[in-house]
Design an enzyme around this catalytic site. Structure first.
Site, PDB file in Angstrom:
ATOM      1  N   ASP A 124       5.043   3.958  -0.926  1.00  0.00           N
ATOM      2  CA  ASP A 124       5.625   2.745  -1.495  1.00  0.00           C
ATOM      3  C   ASP A 124       6.772   3.041  -2.455  1.00  0.00           C
ATOM      4  O   ASP A 124       7.198   2.158  -3.203  1.00  0.00           O
ATOM      5  CB  ASP A 124       4.555   1.901  -2.203  1.00  0.00           C
ATOM      6  CG  ASP A 124       4.984   0.438  -2.359  1.00  0.00           C
ATOM      7  OD1 ASP A 124       5.724  -0.050  -1.485  1.00  0.00           O
ATOM      8  OD2 ASP A 124       4.579  -0.202  -3.346  1.00  0.00           O
ATOM      9  N   ASP A 161       4.635   0.684   6.210  1.00  0.00           N
ATOM     10  CA  ASP A 161       5.947   0.655   5.538  1.00  0.00           C
ATOM     11  C   ASP A 161       6.653   2.007   5.456  1.00  0.00           C
ATOM     12  O   ASP A 161       7.847   2.052   5.158  1.00  0.00           O
ATOM     13  CB  ASP A 161       5.852   0.094   4.112  1.00  0.00           C
ATOM     14  CG  ASP A 161       5.545  -1.383   4.066  1.00  0.00           C
ATOM     15  OD1 ASP A 161       5.537  -2.022   5.139  1.00  0.00           O
ATOM     16  OD2 ASP A 161       5.293  -1.909   2.965  1.00  0.00           O
ATOM     17  N   ASP A 307      -0.693  -8.490  -3.828  1.00  0.00           N
ATOM     18  CA  ASP A 307       0.361  -7.517  -3.541  1.00  0.00           C
ATOM     19  C   ASP A 307       0.780  -6.749  -4.786  1.00  0.00           C
ATOM     20  O   ASP A 307       1.430  -5.708  -4.683  1.00  0.00           O
ATOM     21  CB  ASP A 307       1.605  -8.224  -2.988  1.00  0.00           C
ATOM     22  CG  ASP A 307       1.380  -8.804  -1.614  1.00  0.00           C
ATOM     23  OD1 ASP A 307       0.668  -8.182  -0.818  1.00  0.00           O
ATOM     24  OD2 ASP A 307       1.922  -9.884  -1.334  1.00  0.00           O
TER      25      ASP A 307
END
Length: 331
Positions: A124, A161, A307
């Site tokens: 991330d 991601d 989130d």
């Protein structure tokens, strides 16, 4: 609150039909009632993998299940199969037993265990879900997870991601070899691996086909798209098929798509917010599609889990009743 159609009601079938029609080869809707190709009498049909016929596993220990004990309204979320996330919060010493427990529960119930694997170094890029192992520990951890899942016919979404984020921060030089290693280990354990490809409002299909090809697509059944995002099912599914078409051009033919529909019922937010957008709504419940290059739609991101500290939410991964109620609201 307007109730949502149950799976396979008239409305539910209409949504699936729309999905399959828009994702038919060449963009041509499937003809209803078209005859199946004849099979020679002497030729037995190929065996179908049970993952394409059975349901996914509902996690009885999820935060949504616990919340539903206090507020039955949350059963609408808790009763739908979702991914169990295996992250760097799970130590190497416990990884095999934890994965084995989840896989064995699926075998016991005759259902498919779904996992999301999320533990790359520097994941991330330091955002709300920052964390991860160092490269050596990651390899050891992956071997333990794969050993635990062996024999369960699990489905794994690998490193959400990561491939879409390549080039966005420092410290990513190990990501491609680590994802390849993870895919190889999981495939050897009989797990269906879906390399995460981001979504249709992020990178181009051609860019993602290049990145997925480098990340070990030979060890994966296909790609996952829309994980933790909000793109409409048909739009992101069609984009995913463009990625798999690009993979075919690069020699990786027959790859399929898994679409995360956990929070895309209202499509993307008007301002393209991605972190706890108030407009998000639950999408199509987890189910097998098995047509036109799409294997599954699934709730990979767990609805109701934040989130991050944005739009009033708690830290990433925590249960957030306010956000869960928003997701269940009428559109």
């Amino acid at each position: 609150m307007t109730p949502r159609p149950a799976p396979w009601t008239v409305a539910g079938v209409a949504v699936v039909t729309l999905l399959l029609g828009l994702l038919a080869p060449g963009g041509t809707p499937l003809a209803s009632g078209a005859p199946a190709a004849a099979v020679p009498a002497a030729q037995a049909p190929a065996a179908v993998d049970p993952r394409l016929t059975r349901s996914f596993l509902v996690d009885p220990s999820s935060q949504a299940v616990r919340a539903a004990k206090a507020d039955p309204a949350f059963k609408r979320i808790a009763g739908v199969a979702q991914a169990r996330w295996l992250t760097s919060a799970l130590p190497v010493a416990r990884a095999r037993a934890t994965a084995r427990s989840w896989g064995a529960y699926g075998v016991q119930r005759g259902q498919t265990p779904l996992v999301a694997i999320y533990a790359l170094p520097g994941r991330d890029c330091g955002g709300h879900s920052a964390g991860g192992f160092d490269p050596t520990t990651y390899r050891s951890w992956i071997r333990e997870v794969a050993a635990g899942l062996k024999g369960s016919r699990a489905v794994a979404v690998l490193e959400p991601d990561a491939l879409a984020l390549l080039g966005s921060c420092s410290g990513q030089d190990q990501w491609l070899p680590l994802i390849r290693y993870a895919a190889q280990q999981l495939q050897a354990a009989g797990v269906w691996v879906y390399l995460d490809a981001g979504h249709s409002n992020w990178q181009s299909a051609d860019v993602m086909a290049d990145r997925v090809a480098q990340a070990g697509i030979a060890y994966a059944r296909g790609i996952s798209v829309n994980v933790s995002n909000y793109q409409g099912t048909n739009a992101v599914g069609a984009w995913g098929r463009k990625v798999t078409a690009g993979l075919a051009q690069r020699g990786a033919r027959g790859k399929t798509v898994l679409i995360d529909t956990s929070r895309n019922g209202a499509g993307p937010a008007p301002d393209n917010q991605w972190c706890n957008p108030p407009s998000a709504r639950l999408g199509m419940a987890t189910r097998v599609i098995n047509a036109n290059g799409v294997d599954f739609v699934a709730w990979v991101k767990r609805p109701g889990e934040s989130d991050g500290t944005c739009n009033g939410g708690p830290p990433a991964g925590q249960w957030w009743p306010t956000g869960a109620r928003r997701l269940m609201a009428a559109r």
